[in-house]
Design an enzyme around this catalytic site. Structure first.
Site, PDB file in Angstrom:
ATOM      1  N   SER A  39       0.805  -1.228   0.000  1.00 53.17           N
ATOM      2  CA  SER A  39       0.000   0.000   0.000  1.00 53.17           C
ATOM      3  C   SER A  39       0.839   1.280   0.000  1.00 53.17           C
ATOM      4  O   SER A  39       0.362   2.326  -0.433  1.00 53.17           O
ATOM      5  CB  SER A  39      -0.951   0.012   1.200  1.00 53.17           C
ATOM      6  OG  SER A  39      -0.226  -0.146   2.398  1.00 53.17           O
ATOM      7  N   ASP A 326      -4.406   7.665   7.755  1.00 48.97           N
ATOM      8  CA  ASP A 326      -5.324   6.774   8.477  1.00 48.97           C
ATOM      9  C   ASP A 326      -4.515   5.973   9.492  1.00 48.97           C
ATOM     10  O   ASP A 326      -3.386   6.340   9.802  1.00 48.97           O
ATOM     11  CB  ASP A 326      -6.146   5.912   7.500  1.00 48.97           C
ATOM     12  CG  ASP A 326      -5.304   4.874   6.763  1.00 48.97           C
ATOM     13  OD1 ASP A 326      -4.122   4.674   7.127  1.00 48.97           O
ATOM     14  OD2 ASP A 326      -5.833   4.249   5.825  1.00 48.97           O
ATOM     15  N   HIS A 329      -1.414   4.404   7.304  1.00 56.01           N
ATOM     16  CA  HIS A 329      -0.834   4.957   6.074  1.00 56.01           C
ATOM     17  C   HIS A 329      -0.474   6.423   6.220  1.00 56.01           C
ATOM     18  O   HIS A 329      -1.113   7.155   6.965  1.00 56.01           O
ATOM     19  CB  HIS A 329      -1.811   4.752   4.910  1.00 56.01           C
ATOM     20  CG  HIS A 329      -2.131   3.306   4.674  1.00 56.01           C
ATOM     21  ND1 HIS A 329      -3.354   2.771   4.955  1.00 56.01           N
ATOM     22  CD2 HIS A 329      -1.363   2.292   4.211  1.00 56.01           C
ATOM     23  CE1 HIS A 329      -3.349   1.472   4.671  1.00 56.01           C
ATOM     24  NE2 HIS A 329      -2.146   1.153   4.218  1.00 56.01           N
TER      25      HIS A 329
END
Ligand SMILES: *[C@@H]1O[C@H](CO)[C@@H](O)[C@H](O)[C@H]1NC(C)=O
Ligand SMILES: *[C@@H]1O[C@H](CO)[C@@H](O)[C@H](O)[C@H]1NC(C)=O
Ligand SMILES: *[C@@H]1O[C@H](CO)[C@@H](O)[C@H](O)[C@H]1NC(C)=O
Ligand SMILES: *[C@@H]1O[C@H](CO)[C@@H](O)[C@H](O)[C@H]1NC(C)=O
Ligand SMILES: *[C@@H]1O[C@H](CO)[C@@H](O)[C@H](O)[C@H]1NC(C)=O
Length: 361
Positions: A39, A326, A329
């Protein structure tokens, strides 16, 4: 899957043999950028598959800062590969799964949120490293068919291969009932992850790749998510995660030195992401270990966007004041700082080469 082959390659071919102009495409002697990863590097591949929203970032407020709409990037704005492409004078590198993409000549982004070096890590929702490298192999083959062996080989060897992989293989076991970490010793488990990573790096090398950029495992042992799990006891860190990440990073560094001595012409830049990221969490910045978007302690309960099991979430007013967007991340602001260190950092943080040097060779 066939929809991906066709137009992009025709455009690439026509551009390279000067049948059409290459407007919007990189200059003729550009250095392509291929991106593999999780990610941290996923520019939106997760947007094009049918997986649960908890594994996606294709809804508001992801993307709010820079793009002003959700792109599938796990951030409020741009991610590290976007900045690297900019510094290298390349256009944004498109996600492999994005339909109708015609810019593969500049490179491709294969990264997929949640993926790991072990097949089990992203089973059911991610695209693991093996599959990402197999996609690259398809592109290498097509380039040879279209450009001829010599021209394709030249481009492939000039290209830079950016890889962020491994940390999910450890993190996927925290906060779940997984027994995997009990069935292996830490050393055995790290050995499996590094073993798979090494195989895939060699695979890219065999196809002609020579210039590699890596990040080591980032500070996912100290995140708002971990803080929410462990609320009130040990702050936002988990000592078992720290131990695994430290073992991994030491083994990864050794593995790369070994590859450099084994493989002629293999050149690499490793950014010590663990150090640069932890510095940003632990330095006395106000919001180092609190997320911009989420709920609960440290806003670490992963509810950002209201599409996950917990729907309620708070959103900060200015993401640039935070390290984490978040629960796990980074914000665009943090991504930009890390990208600058990868691009031109000194050898104590990015070495033995930095990315700028690899693009210039
Ligand atoms: C990677 O790890 C898995 C175990 O998860 C294994 O089955 C697989 O063959 C390994 N090798 C590669 C190249 O992915
Ligand atoms: C873990 O196990 C408990 C008890 O067996 C169960 O209630 C819970 O849903 C499990 N959690 C996960 C993430 O699988
Ligand atoms: C670390 O792992 C041990 C052994 O599995 C476990 O007993 C302990 O609770 C873990 N500590 C944390 C902080 O998760
Ligand atoms: C957001 O915060 C950054 C960093 O503190 C600051 O430079 C910027 O002006 C702020 N933006 C707004 C809209 O307040
Ligand atoms: C690395 O060296 C630079 C100067 O070359 C210095 O400013 C920086 O603080 C050093 N970073 C670390 C992590 O030691």
């Amino acid at each position: 899957m066939d929809h991906r082959f066709g137009t992009p390659y025709l455009v690439l071919y026509a551009c390279l043999v000067n049948l059409i102009g290459c407007r919007g495409l990189p200059a003729k002697n550009h250095v392509p950028l291929f991106i593999f990863g999780d990610s941290l590097f996923d520019a939106g591949n997760n947007n094009y598959v049918d997986i649960p929203p908890s594994a996606q970032a294709n809804y508001w407020p992801y993307g709010e800062t820079f793009f002003k709409y959700p792109t599938g990037r796990f951030s409020d704005g741009r991610i590290i590969p976007d900045f690297i492409a900019e510094y290298a004078n390349l256009p944004l590198i498109p996600p492999y799964l994005q339909p109708g993409s015609n810019k593969f000549i500049g490179g491709v982004n294969f990264a997929f949120g949640g993926s790991g070096a072990l097949i089990e890590t992203a089973q059911g929702y991610g695209i693991n490293l093996r599959t990402q490298v197999s996609y690259f192999e398809e592109i290498e083959k097509l380039w040879r068919q279209m450009l001829g062996d010599a021209e394709a080989k030249k481009l492939i060897s000039k290209a830079v291969y950016l890889i962020s992989m491994g940390v999910n293989d450890y993190m996927v076991h925290f906060g779940t009932n997984s027994t995997v970490l009990e069935s292996y010793s830490r050393e055995e488990y790290v050995g499996m992850v590094i073993g798979n990573l090494t195989v895939e790096i060699k695979e890219i090398y065999k196809k002609g790749g020579r210039k590699f950029g890596f990040v080591n495992a980032g500070a996912l042992d100290c995140t708002p998510a971990i803080g929410a799990l462990e609320a009130g006891t040990r702050g936002p860190c988990n000592e078992n995660a720290t131990a695994l990440i430290e073992l991994h990073n030491a083994a990864f560094s050794n593995a790369l030195q070994e590859l450099e001595s084994q493989l002629e012409g293999f050149k690499y830049a490793t950014h010590d992401l663990y150090t640069s990221w932890s510095e940003r969490i632990h330095n006395p910045t106000k919001y180092g270990s609190t997320a911009c978007c989420g709920t609960g302690p440290y806003r670490g309960i992963p509810s950002c966007g209201g599409r996950k099991p917990v729907k309620e979430y708070q959103l900060c007013g200015n993401a640039s004041e935070y390290v984490f967007f978040d629960s796990t991340h980074l914000t665009e602001k943090a991504n930009q700082q890390l990208a600058e260190l990868m691009w031109s950092g000194s050898p104590n943080i990015t070495g033995p080469y930095n990315l700028k040097m690899l693009f210039d060779i």
